[in-house]
Write an enzyme that holds these catalytic residues in place. Structure first.
Site, PDB file in Angstrom:
ATOM      1  N   ARG A   1      23.581 -23.027  46.709  1.00 40.23           N
ATOM      2  CA  ARG A   1      22.645 -24.688  47.268  1.00 40.23           C
ATOM      3  C   ARG A   1      23.804 -24.700  48.751  1.00 40.23           C
ATOM      4  NH1 ARG A   1      24.762 -29.537  43.254  1.00 40.23           N
ATOM      5  NH2 ARG A   1      26.055 -28.757  43.699  1.00 40.23           N
TER       6      ARG A   1
ATOM      7  N   ARG B   1      32.152 -25.422  35.439  1.00 44.33           N
ATOM      8  CA  ARG B   1      31.883 -26.995  34.960  1.00 44.33           C
ATOM      9  C   ARG B   1      30.402 -26.970  34.213  1.00 44.33           C
ATOM     10  NH1 ARG B   1      29.605 -26.352  40.880  1.00 44.33           N
ATOM     11  NH2 ARG B   1      28.839 -28.487  40.498  1.00 44.33           N
TER      12      ARG B   1
ATOM     13  N   ARG C   1      30.037 -25.285  48.198  1.00 48.33           N
ATOM     14  CA  ARG C   1      30.984 -26.136  47.901  1.00 48.33           C
ATOM     15  C   ARG C   1      31.541 -25.164  47.690  1.00 48.33           C
ATOM     16  NH1 ARG C   1      28.614 -30.677  44.641  1.00 48.33           N
ATOM     17  NH2 ARG C   1      29.762 -30.030  42.651  1.00 48.33           N
TER      18      ARG C   1
ATOM     19  N   ARG D   1      31.675 -39.396  32.248  1.00 51.75           N
ATOM     20  CA  ARG D   1      31.657 -37.440  32.592  1.00 51.75           C
ATOM     21  C   ARG D   1      32.357 -37.396  30.874  1.00 51.75           C
ATOM     22  NH1 ARG D   1      30.492 -35.554  37.918  1.00 51.75           N
ATOM     23  NH2 ARG D   1      30.534 -33.974  37.547  1.00 51.75           N
TER      24      ARG D   1
ATOM     25  N   LYS E   1      21.220 -33.985  40.284  1.00 50.92           N
ATOM     26  CA  LYS E   1      21.559 -35.402  40.317  1.00 50.92           C
ATOM     27  C   LYS E   1      21.197 -36.270  41.435  1.00 50.92           C
ATOM     28  CE  LYS E   1      25.392 -34.928  38.221  1.00 50.92           C
ATOM     29  NZ  LYS E   1      25.226 -33.347  37.356  1.00 50.92           N
TER      30      LYS E   1
HETATM   31  P1  ADP Z   1      28.218 -31.037  39.521  1.00 50.97           P
HETATM   32  O1  ADP Z   1      27.942 -31.954  38.887  1.00 50.97           O
HETATM   33  O2  ADP Z   1      27.652 -30.196  40.829  1.00 50.97           O
HETATM   34  O3  ADP Z   1      29.100 -30.660  39.176  1.00 50.97           O
HETATM   35  P2  ADP Z   1      29.469 -33.571  41.613  1.00 50.97           P
HETATM   36  O4  ADP Z   1      29.640 -33.396  43.059  1.00 50.97           O
HETATM   37  O5  ADP Z   1      29.269 -34.953  40.650  1.00 50.97           O
HETATM   38  O6  ADP Z   1      29.254 -32.139  40.631  1.00 50.97           O
HETATM   39  O7  ADP Z   1      31.630 -33.452  40.462  1.00 50.97           O
HETATM   40  C1  ADP Z   1      31.465 -32.157  41.481  1.00 50.97           C
HETATM   41  C2  ADP Z   1      33.721 -32.505  40.872  1.00 50.97           C
HETATM   42  O8  ADP Z   1      34.145 -33.860  40.752  1.00 50.97           O
HETATM   43  C3  ADP Z   1      33.359 -32.011  39.320  1.00 50.97           C
HETATM   44  O9  ADP Z   1      33.640 -30.673  39.061  1.00 50.97           O
HETATM   45  C4  ADP Z   1      34.668 -33.124  38.737  1.00 50.97           C
HETATM   46  O10 ADP Z   1      35.788 -31.904  39.903  1.00 50.97           O
HETATM   47  C5  ADP Z   1      34.834 -34.525  40.329  1.00 50.97           C
HETATM   48  N1  ADP Z   1      34.681 -35.910  39.441  1.00 50.97           N
HETATM   49  C6  ADP Z   1      33.429 -36.217  39.899  1.00 50.97           C
HETATM   50  N2  ADP Z   1      32.922 -36.956  39.184  1.00 50.97           N
HETATM   51  C7  ADP Z   1      34.226 -37.426  38.377  1.00 50.97           C
HETATM   52  C8  ADP Z   1      34.249 -38.457  37.269  1.00 50.97           C
HETATM   53  N3  ADP Z   1      33.415 -38.688  36.534  1.00 50.97           N
HETATM   54  N4  ADP Z   1      35.587 -37.986  36.352  1.00 50.97           N
HETATM   55  C9  ADP Z   1      35.795 -36.924  36.495  1.00 50.97           C
HETATM   56  N5  ADP Z   1      35.942 -35.858  37.785  1.00 50.97           N
HETATM   57  C10 ADP Z   1      35.038 -35.775  38.749  1.00 50.97           C
END
Ligand code: ADP
Ligand code: ZN
Length: 218
Positions: free
Chosen positions: A123, A167, A156, A89, A14
């Site tokens: 990554r 995740r 990360r 999400r 993404k």
């Molecule tokens: P990925 O999709 O690779 O898991 P992201 O960078 O999108 O990584 O998200 C990393 C973390 O940030 C998630 O695991 C969560 O803890 C938090 N996070 C991001 N977006 C949201 C959201 N919309 N609602 C709740 N937590 C979020």
């Protein structure tokens, strides 16, 4: 002006595609994960609150996430659209978003599980500008140094096997049902498949842009 959401499992790319779409389309990317990581790094009061969730692969509570989203959407200049990466999400988040904006299309990334695990564990990210690299297929020119800004690369906290697993579970349980939510609402989908680890991001980005053109959105 077009408002888009990009959906895909963790590691489906993404962020990688969003940053490339940004330079091709007239929109701004709002990536909640990046925003949270920024707060954690800066150790802001909110950063300290969200740290535990993010580093353990759990969702940040909806109230916090929605406030952050609103604040960032408000900064987008008039006449410019957005691409949401990492939001919504949960169904609650999607409903909250419906109240503040109209979504023109959903970009859905379809990627096999094994690719996701391979990608996430290799990554690396620039500490300085957030550019995304992969030690297998998207290597920086100099070891652990960002091609774009010369900043140091890091891994990360949540890109380690147990947290990756969590995740993916959270995605399957809480986020995947959202695809059905948007289908039922009649929001058009652009699907992009990635079945090979070595597929360059540009190929997928072209596929996405073609899909958006077909829908006459760009
Ligand atoms: P990925 O999709 O690779 O898991 P992201 O960078 O999108 O990584 O998200 C990393 C973390 O940030 C998630 O695991 C969560 O803890 C938090 N996070 C991001 N977006 C949201 C959201 N919309 N609602 C709740 N937590 C979020
Ligand atoms: Zn950089």
């Amino acid at each position: 002006m077009v408002n888009l959401i990009i959906f895909g499992a963790p590691g489906s790319g993404k962020g990688t595609y969003a940053s490339r779409l940004l330079s091709r389309l007239n929109l701004e990317v709002v990536a909640t994960g990046d925003i949270f990581r920024g707060m954690i790094k800066e150790e802001t009061p909110l950063g300290l609150k969200v740290k535990e969730y993010v580093e353990n692969g759990l969702l940040v509570p909806d109230e916090i996430t929605l406030e952050v989203l609103k604040q960032y959407l408000a900064k987008i200049p008039k006449g410019k659209g957005f691409l949401l990466d990492g939001y919504p999400r949960t169904i609650e988040q999607a409903k909250a978003l419906d109240k503040i904006a109209k979504i023109d299309a959903v970009i859905h990334l379809i990627v096999s599980d094994w690719i996701i695990i391979e990608r996430l564990s290799s990554r690396r990210i620039c500490k300085n500008c957030g550019a995304i690299y992969n030690m297998l297929y998207l290597k920086p020119k100099r070891d652990m140094i960002c091609d774009k800004c010369g900043g140091p690369l890091y891994q990360r906290e949540d890109d380690v096997p147990e947290v990756i697993k969590r995740r993916i579970e959270v995605y399957e349980k809480q986020t995947q049902p959202l695809l059905e939510y948007y289908r039922e609402k009649g929001v058009p989908f652009v699907e992009a498949k990635c079945e090979k680890l070595e597929t360059p991001p540009e190929t997928v980005v072209e596929e996405i842009i073609k899909g958006l053109e077909k829908l006459k959105l760009v």
